[in-house]
Design an enzyme around this catalytic site. Sequence first.
Site, mmCIF file in Angstrom:
data_model
loop_
_atom_site.group_PDB
_atom_site.id
_atom_site.type_symbol
_atom_site.label_atom_id
_atom_site.label_comp_id
_atom_site.label_asym_id
_atom_site.label_seq_id
_atom_site.Cartn_x
_atom_site.Cartn_y
_atom_site.Cartn_z
ATOM 1 N N ARG A 25 -5.341 -0.146 -6.092
ATOM 2 C CA ARG A 25 -4.241 0.553 -5.411
ATOM 3 C C ARG A 25 -3.657 1.663 -6.284
ATOM 4 O O ARG A 25 -3.132 2.638 -5.776
ATOM 5 C CB ARG A 25 -3.125 -0.418 -5.038
ATOM 6 C CG ARG A 25 -3.442 -1.373 -3.917
ATOM 7 C CD ARG A 25 -2.188 -2.146 -3.507
ATOM 8 N NE ARG A 25 -2.484 -3.277 -2.673
ATOM 9 C CZ ARG A 25 -2.612 -3.223 -1.349
ATOM 10 N NH1 ARG A 25 -2.513 -2.065 -0.730
ATOM 11 N NH2 ARG A 25 -2.845 -4.311 -0.653
ATOM 12 N N ASP B 154 -4.705 3.535 10.199
ATOM 13 C CA ASP B 154 -6.087 3.267 10.605
ATOM 14 C C ASP B 154 -6.057 3.019 12.104
ATOM 15 O O ASP B 154 -5.906 3.952 12.875
ATOM 16 C CB ASP B 154 -6.647 2.088 9.807
ATOM 17 C CG ASP B 154 -8.144 1.875 10.006
ATOM 18 O OD1 ASP B 154 -8.703 2.349 11.016
ATOM 19 O OD2 ASP B 154 -8.777 1.212 9.166
ATOM 20 N N GLY C 179 0.780 -1.227 0.000
ATOM 21 C CA GLY C 179 0.000 0.000 0.000
ATOM 22 C C GLY C 179 0.810 1.273 0.000
ATOM 23 O O GLY C 179 0.410 2.267 -0.597
#
Length: 189
Positions: free
Chosen positions: A179, A116, A55
């Site tokens: 992505r 996150d 990512g």
Amino acid sequence: MTAPTSNAHNLAEALANSDLIFDRDTLEQAIARMAQLIRHDYRDEVPLFLTVMHGGLPFAGRLAMEVGALGVDLEFDYLHATRYRGATSGGELVWKHRPATPLQGRRVLLADDILDEGHTLAGIRGWCLEQGARDVGIAALAVKLHDRCVPGLVADYVGVEVPDRYVFGYGMDYHEQGRNLPAIYALKD
């Protein structure tokens, strides 16, 4: 012609059922602002710039170029640690690749797509410190707005804040797809 995919989740349908949260220009401006802060903090050193795969790759590449344009050299390596392995919720930290560069005495800058809840980044940061890193900074393109983050874990350099929804694009995936989208989207509730 679109290549067939074995993924049961349809990216086109997800995009149709999503809100555009940040477009490419906004993200690139945010990355340029982050680079200014990084230049200030690392102006007299060459930090070890660790991209968190997969990512972090699109964001890290762009950030590295912005930092380089400001005259700060970086030493590159990468790591691949995950808790998701294609799922939407995490488990134990699994290392797929550890950096080959020794971390002893180094200033390390982790570049990842999103902070996150932070369990993966906390595990990575802890490992870097165990390897003797002098300090470990975190650059995250996006930080999700909620109160579930690992206590004490914050990104030192933040591009944008995203809502507490399923977000994808610019490194973040929709079931291992999307992505490479040059924007950030959030699925509608």
